[in-house]
Scaffold this motif. Structure first.
Motif, mmCIF file in Angstrom:
data_model
loop_
_atom_site.group_PDB
_atom_site.id
_atom_site.type_symbol
_atom_site.label_atom_id
_atom_site.label_comp_id
_atom_site.label_asym_id
_atom_site.label_seq_id
_atom_site.Cartn_x
_atom_site.Cartn_y
_atom_site.Cartn_z
ATOM 1 N N VAL A 91 -54.978 2.757 36.976
ATOM 2 C CA VAL A 91 -55.201 1.426 37.525
ATOM 3 C C VAL A 91 -54.024 1.055 38.410
ATOM 4 N N GLN A 92 -54.309 0.733 39.659
ATOM 5 C CA GLN A 92 -53.240 0.398 40.583
ATOM 6 C C GLN A 92 -53.154 -1.076 40.878
ATOM 7 N N LEU A 93 -54.176 -1.839 40.567
ATOM 8 C CA LEU A 93 -54.167 -3.286 40.729
ATOM 9 C C LEU A 93 -54.492 -3.910 39.382
ATOM 10 N N VAL A 94 -53.761 -4.938 39.009
ATOM 11 C CA VAL A 94 -53.968 -5.589 37.723
ATOM 12 C C VAL A 94 -54.115 -7.088 37.933
ATOM 13 N N GLU A 95 -55.282 -7.613 37.573
ATOM 14 C CA GLU A 95 -55.522 -9.046 37.683
ATOM 15 C C GLU A 95 -55.197 -9.733 36.365
ATOM 16 N N SER A 96 -54.800 -10.999 36.463
ATOM 17 C CA SER A 96 -54.577 -11.816 35.277
ATOM 18 C C SER A 96 -54.754 -13.282 35.652
ATOM 19 N N GLY A 97 -54.835 -14.126 34.639
ATOM 20 C CA GLY A 97 -54.894 -15.562 34.870
ATOM 21 C C GLY A 97 -56.254 -16.207 34.686
ATOM 22 N N GLY A 98 -57.269 -15.407 34.448
ATOM 23 C CA GLY A 98 -58.596 -15.977 34.229
ATOM 24 C C GLY A 98 -58.709 -16.625 32.857
ATOM 25 N N GLY A 99 -59.859 -17.258 32.613
ATOM 26 C CA GLY A 99 -60.089 -17.892 31.322
ATOM 27 C C GLY A 99 -61.082 -19.023 31.455
#
Length: 121
Positions: A2-10
């Motif tokens: 994995v080269q891109l990592v998303e975060s912050g959803g919810g």
């Protein structure tokens, strides 16, 4: 890998805000183009916002007054600030990156795994 990592959803209530982050520090061509997309089951992936290497931006019409894409070049992170969220913004949100300028077209080479945004009261 994995080269891109998303975060912050919810989960968030209508009218609320979230800030999504896309860490592209592991993407070799880290100074090129990054886009945010969203997808709901049964529908095509939709381009939401994109930023180029000179920080020029593009937005989907329905979000341009509510969402802001920005880049932290020192830390190789692209943010999507989402304000006044509405139920129709509910989707899996993905970031993507490429050496080519695709803007809001879902033709980017590298994609993250996504982060879920759910807008509901």
């Amino acid at each position: 890998q994995v080269q891109l990592v998303e975060s912050g959803g919810g989960p968030v209530e209508p009218g609320g805000s979230l800030r999504l982050s896309c860490d592209y520090s592991k993407w070799t061509y880290s100074t090129y183009y990054v886009g945010w997309f969203r997808q709901v089951p049964g529908k095509e992936r939709e381009g939401v916002a994109a930023i180029d290497k000179d920080d020029e931006t593009r937005y989907l019409d329905s979000v341009k007054d509510r969402f802001t894409i920005s880049r932290d070049k020192a830390n190789n992170i692209v943010y999507l600030q989402m304000n006044n969220l509405q139920p129709e913004d509910t989707a899996m949100y993905y970031c993507a990156s490429d050496r080519l300028k695709w803007w809001l077209l879902p033709r980017y080479e590298i994609w993250g795994r996504g982060t879920q945004v759910t807008v509901s009261s």
